[in-house]
Design a protein around this motif. Structure first.
Motif, PDB file in Angstrom:
ATOM      1  N   TRP A 170      -5.659  -5.118  11.568  1.00 48.98           N
ATOM      2  CA  TRP A 170      -4.873  -3.935  11.274  1.00 48.98           C
ATOM      3  C   TRP A 170      -5.623  -2.651  11.660  1.00 48.98           C
ATOM      4  CZ3 TRP A 170       0.103  -3.822  10.082  1.00 48.98           C
ATOM      5  CH2 TRP A 170       0.655  -2.711   9.438  1.00 48.98           C
ATOM      6  N   VAL A 171      -6.913  -2.597  11.324  1.00 52.98           N
ATOM      7  CA  VAL A 171      -7.661  -1.339  11.485  1.00 52.98           C
ATOM      8  C   VAL A 171      -8.483  -1.331  12.771  1.00 52.98           C
ATOM      9  CG1 VAL A 171      -9.407   0.135  10.450  1.00 52.98           C
ATOM     10  CG2 VAL A 171      -7.714  -1.001   8.986  1.00 52.98           C
ATOM     11  N   PRO A 178      -7.673  -2.711  -1.071  1.00 47.71           N
ATOM     12  CA  PRO A 178      -6.973  -1.562  -0.484  1.00 47.71           C
ATOM     13  C   PRO A 178      -5.646  -1.197  -1.155  1.00 47.71           C
ATOM     14  CG  PRO A 178      -7.885  -2.933   1.240  1.00 47.71           C
ATOM     15  CD  PRO A 178      -8.071  -3.688  -0.026  1.00 47.71           C
ATOM     16  N   ASP A 179      -4.785  -2.201  -1.427  1.00 48.16           N
ATOM     17  CA  ASP A 179      -3.468  -1.848  -1.976  1.00 48.16           C
ATOM     18  C   ASP A 179      -3.556  -1.447  -3.448  1.00 48.16           C
ATOM     19  OD1 ASP A 179      -1.331  -4.037   0.043  1.00 48.16           O
ATOM     20  OD2 ASP A 179      -2.322  -2.137   0.456  1.00 48.16           O
ATOM     21  N   TRP A 206      -4.313   6.704   2.172  1.00 54.41           N
ATOM     22  CA  TRP A 206      -5.282   5.797   1.530  1.00 54.41           C
ATOM     23  C   TRP A 206      -6.584   6.570   1.327  1.00 54.41           C
ATOM     24  CZ3 TRP A 206      -9.682   5.441   4.448  1.00 54.41           C
ATOM     25  CH2 TRP A 206      -9.544   5.701   5.820  1.00 54.41           C
ATOM     26  N   ASP A 260      -6.047   0.016  -4.829  1.00 54.70           N
ATOM     27  CA  ASP A 260      -6.616   1.371  -4.851  1.00 54.70           C
ATOM     28  C   ASP A 260      -5.615   2.410  -4.356  1.00 54.70           C
ATOM     29  OD1 ASP A 260     -10.021   0.362  -3.961  1.00 54.70           O
ATOM     30  OD2 ASP A 260      -8.881   0.242  -5.828  1.00 54.70           O
ATOM     31  N   THR A 261      -4.839   2.060  -3.330  1.00 56.84           N
ATOM     32  CA  THR A 261      -3.846   3.014  -2.820  1.00 56.84           C
ATOM     33  C   THR A 261      -2.801   3.326  -3.889  1.00 56.84           C
ATOM     34  OG1 THR A 261      -4.184   2.340  -0.534  1.00 56.84           O
ATOM     35  CG2 THR A 261      -2.034   3.306  -1.069  1.00 56.84           C
ATOM     36  N   GLY A 269       0.799  -1.221   0.000  1.00 54.30           N
ATOM     37  CA  GLY A 269       0.000   0.000   0.000  1.00 54.30           C
ATOM     38  C   GLY A 269       0.827   1.265   0.000  1.00 54.30           C
ATOM     39  N   TRP A 318     -15.815   0.188  11.804  1.00 47.37           N
ATOM     40  CA  TRP A 318     -14.467   0.721  12.076  1.00 47.37           C
ATOM     41  C   TRP A 318     -13.636   0.793  10.787  1.00 47.37           C
ATOM     42  CZ3 TRP A 318     -12.053  -3.541  10.363  1.00 47.37           C
ATOM     43  CH2 TRP A 318     -12.721  -4.755  10.516  1.00 47.37           C
ATOM     44  N   PHE A 319     -14.201   0.424   9.647  1.00 45.79           N
ATOM     45  CA  PHE A 319     -13.454   0.455   8.392  1.00 45.79           C
ATOM     46  C   PHE A 319     -14.189   1.397   7.453  1.00 45.79           C
ATOM     47  CE2 PHE A 319     -10.109  -1.446   5.895  1.00 45.79           C
ATOM     48  CZ  PHE A 319     -10.543  -1.414   4.585  1.00 45.79           C
ATOM     49  N   THR A 320     -13.616   2.571   7.241  1.00 45.17           N
ATOM     50  CA  THR A 320     -14.338   3.618   6.519  1.00 45.17           C
ATOM     51  C   THR A 320     -14.329   3.428   5.018  1.00 45.17           C
ATOM     52  OG1 THR A 320     -13.679   5.150   8.246  1.00 45.17           O
ATOM     53  CG2 THR A 320     -14.441   6.116   6.179  1.00 45.17           C
ATOM     54  N   LEU A 321     -15.490   3.280   4.439  1.00 43.41           N
ATOM     55  CA  LEU A 321     -15.611   3.298   2.971  1.00 43.41           C
ATOM     56  C   LEU A 321     -16.282   4.615   2.631  1.00 43.41           C
ATOM     57  CD1 LEU A 321     -16.760  -0.360   2.177  1.00 43.41           C
ATOM     58  CD2 LEU A 321     -14.479   0.643   1.926  1.00 43.41           C
ATOM     59  N   ASP A 323      -4.890  -7.963   1.117  1.00 41.70           N
ATOM     60  CA  ASP A 323      -5.739  -7.158   2.015  1.00 41.70           C
ATOM     61  C   ASP A 323      -7.174  -7.091   1.502  1.00 41.70           C
ATOM     62  OD1 ASP A 323      -3.172  -4.607   2.692  1.00 41.70           O
ATOM     63  OD2 ASP A 323      -3.293  -6.753   3.104  1.00 41.70           O
ATOM     64  N   GLU A 338      -7.395  -6.987   7.698  1.00 44.97           N
ATOM     65  CA  GLU A 338      -7.852  -5.603   7.868  1.00 44.97           C
ATOM     66  C   GLU A 338      -8.557  -5.410   9.213  1.00 44.97           C
ATOM     67  OE1 GLU A 338      -6.962  -3.119   6.380  1.00 44.97           O
ATOM     68  OE2 GLU A 338      -6.571  -3.543   4.293  1.00 44.97           O
ATOM     69  N   ASP A 389     -14.878   6.783  -2.568  1.00 45.88           N
ATOM     70  CA  ASP A 389     -14.150   5.506  -2.655  1.00 45.88           C
ATOM     71  C   ASP A 389     -15.127   4.384  -3.006  1.00 45.88           C
ATOM     72  OD1 ASP A 389     -12.371   3.318  -0.418  1.00 45.88           O
ATOM     73  OD2 ASP A 389     -11.811   3.936  -2.445  1.00 45.88           O
ATOM     74  N   ARG A 438      -5.668  -2.226  15.402  1.00 46.19           N
ATOM     75  CA  ARG A 438      -4.371  -1.520  15.220  1.00 46.19           C
ATOM     76  C   ARG A 438      -3.199  -2.457  15.519  1.00 46.19           C
ATOM     77  NH1 ARG A 438      -6.130   1.595  11.993  1.00 46.19           N
ATOM     78  NH2 ARG A 438      -4.230   2.800  11.891  1.00 46.19           N
TER      79      ARG A 438
HETATM   80  N1  FO1 Z   1      -7.047   2.227   7.113  1.00 46.82           N
HETATM   81  C1  FO1 Z   1      -7.442   2.628   8.355  1.00 46.82           C
HETATM   82  O1  FO1 Z   1      -6.596   2.782   9.240  1.00 46.82           O
HETATM   83  N2  FO1 Z   1      -8.756   2.866   8.641  1.00 46.82           N
HETATM   84  C2  FO1 Z   1      -9.738   2.697   7.726  1.00 46.82           C
HETATM   85  O2  FO1 Z   1     -10.914   2.910   8.025  1.00 46.82           O
HETATM   86  C3  FO1 Z   1      -9.349   2.304   6.402  1.00 46.82           C
HETATM   87  C4  FO1 Z   1     -10.306   2.137   5.376  1.00 46.82           C
HETATM   88  C5  FO1 Z   1      -9.850   1.848   4.076  1.00 46.82           C
HETATM   89  C6  FO1 Z   1     -10.759   1.768   3.020  1.00 46.82           C
HETATM   90  C7  FO1 Z   1     -10.312   1.500   1.725  1.00 46.82           C
HETATM   91  C8  FO1 Z   1      -8.952   1.305   1.491  1.00 46.82           C
HETATM   92  O3  FO1 Z   1      -8.521   1.088   0.229  1.00 46.82           O
HETATM   93  C9  FO1 Z   1      -8.012   1.366   2.542  1.00 46.82           C
HETATM   94  C10 FO1 Z   1      -8.469   1.633   3.841  1.00 46.82           C
HETATM   95  N3  FO1 Z   1      -7.559   1.719   4.901  1.00 46.82           N
HETATM   96  C11 FO1 Z   1      -7.975   2.083   6.144  1.00 46.82           C
HETATM   97  C12 FO1 Z   1      -6.105   1.514   4.694  1.00 46.82           C
HETATM   98  C13 FO1 Z   1      -5.755   0.026   4.683  1.00 46.82           C
HETATM   99  O4  FO1 Z   1      -5.993  -0.583   5.887  1.00 46.82           O
HETATM  100  C14 FO1 Z   1      -4.256  -0.048   4.345  1.00 46.82           C
HETATM  101  O5  FO1 Z   1      -4.028   0.799   3.282  1.00 46.82           O
HETATM  102  C15 FO1 Z   1      -3.764  -1.359   3.800  1.00 46.82           C
HETATM  103  O6  FO1 Z   1      -4.621  -2.370   3.920  1.00 46.82           O
HETATM  104  C16 FO1 Z   1      -2.436  -1.681   4.493  1.00 46.82           C
HETATM  105  O7  FO1 Z   1      -1.431  -1.311   3.618  1.00 46.82           O
END
Ligand code: FO1
Length: 338
Positions: free
Chosen positions: A167-168, A52-53, A71, A55-56, A10, A93-96, A41, A164, A100, A171
């Motif tokens: 991770w999220v 997630p990766d 991200w 898209d990042t 990511g 706890w996982f923001t979409l 992920d 996830e 996005d 933490r």
């Molecule tokens: N990371 C967070 O810390 N909190 C989130 O709510 C979160 C949502 C999310 C949604 C879409 C996406 O593409 C990535 C998101 N991430 C979020 C980041 C993600 O956990 C990390 O970018 C990777 O999975 C680890 O590299």
């Protein structure tokens, strides 16, 4: 023409690749970059395939990333996800974010219409124009899960939870006994992945998470073998500086697999292609110059340079260091097999 292949997760991998593209624009505009992206992920969430990766990397290279977060999109709103939460569905706890969500909706629409993840990714990139070819590591799902060492909320010790969530939601603070890439045994590299490694002039392992990002890509059957046999030099960038993870909680992942959180330990973990590893070269920060002798003894050509990607110039300078180290070529012993 120079062909460079990057294996990225990511945020760290995306930012490094952005610096690489900026550097190449000035020094080698005909160079092509292929990014093989971790899909460990990924998950089905709210009926949508979230990657997630991918898209990042796509947002970061395409100019649509939320720079502070690393991200998601800037100026986001959460109206749709608030409504989903009101129904008691989804991961609160996982923001979409609303913007996005459009990416996940279009991707899921394409997948349901029969597209592969590679084809869906290529379609999404037509809009974002990342300036590099993005390939998922595999077109079949390989989802990283973490095995809980203790009970956590509704989960029991020994249970697998999606990476996830660990991770999220947690933490990475809840101890886990290991990671499992669900679906790995039946996964194959996506079309073009092995070829992008074998035909590259240089392969780079950027400062992504060495366990759950780069490690997951290397675990896909056929990818590690391609890295070990390519005639290209393979150069890695340490994600650890002075004993601390540059971002994220890579140290929690390294502890879980019993690897020390140091530039030296991660370099030795990847290993030299002169041995049974994947590296020819390894970039460490100047503060970790003490690691150079041990890395050299292991057959890894290591260099100490400024590793902090503070801004565009420093990131481009780091990319230039990786290219310079790569220009020294593949490990002499390896070249014998080539
Ligand atoms: N990371 C967070 O810390 N909190 C989130 O709510 C979160 C949502 C999310 C949604 C879409 C996406 O593409 C990535 C998101 N991430 C979020 C980041 C993600 O956990 C990390 O970018 C990777 O999975 C680890 O590299």
């Amino acid at each position: 023409m120079t062909a460079i292949t990057v294996l990225a997760g990511g945020i760290g991998g995306a930012r490094f690749t952005r610096g690489l593209l900026r550097h190449l624009a000035d020094t080698d505009p005909d160079a092509t970059v292929t990014v093989i992206v971790n899909t460990g992920d990924d998950m089905w969430l709210d009926g949508l395939r979230v990657c997630p990766d991918l898209d990042t990397v796509m947002y970061t290279l395409g100019g649509g990333i939320n720079e502070e977060q690393g991200w998601g999109r800037p100026e986001e709103s959460r109206r749709a996800s608030a409504e989903i939460a009101a129904y008691g569905r989804g991961w609160s706890w996982f923001t979409l974010g609303d913007l996005d969500l459009a990416t996940h909706i279009v991707r899921s629409d394409l997948l349901r219409s029969g597209s592969t993840l590679s084809e869906a990714t290529e379609f999404l990139c037509r809009r974002w124009q990342p300036g590099a070819r993005l390939l998922p590591m595999s077109d079949t799902p390989v989802e990283t899960h973490a095995r809980l060492a203790i009970d956590a909320d509704e989960h029991r010790a020994g249970e697998l939870i999606h990476f996830e969530e660990w991770w999220v939601r947690y933490r990475a603070t809840v101890p886990v006994t290991g990671f499992v890439q669900v679906g790995l045994e039946s996964a194959a590299p996506a079309p073009g992945v092995v070829d992008a490694i074998l035909t590259a002039d240089l392969v780079i392992l950027p400062p992504s998470n060495p366990v759950v990002s780069v490690g997951t890509i290397l675990a896909v059957p056929g990818i590690r073998e391609a890295l070990r046999s390519t005639a290209a030099a393979v150069v890695g960038v340490s994600p650890i500086i002075a004993g601390a993870a540059v971002r994220g909680m890579a140290d929690a992942c390294l502890n879980t697999i019993g690897v020390q959180t140091s530039a030296e330990a991660v370099g030795l973990h990847y290993g030299s292609r002169a041995g049974n590893g994947v590296l020819d070269g390894w970039l460490v920060d100047e503060t970790d110059a003490g690691a150079l002798p041990a890395l050299a003894a292991a057959g890894i050509r290591a260099v100490a340079v400024p590793l902090w990607m503070r801004d565009a110039p420093t990131t481009a300078a780091l990319a230039a260091e990786a290219l310079a180290l790569g220009a020294l070529g593949a490990h002499p012993a390896h070249r014998a097999h080539a």
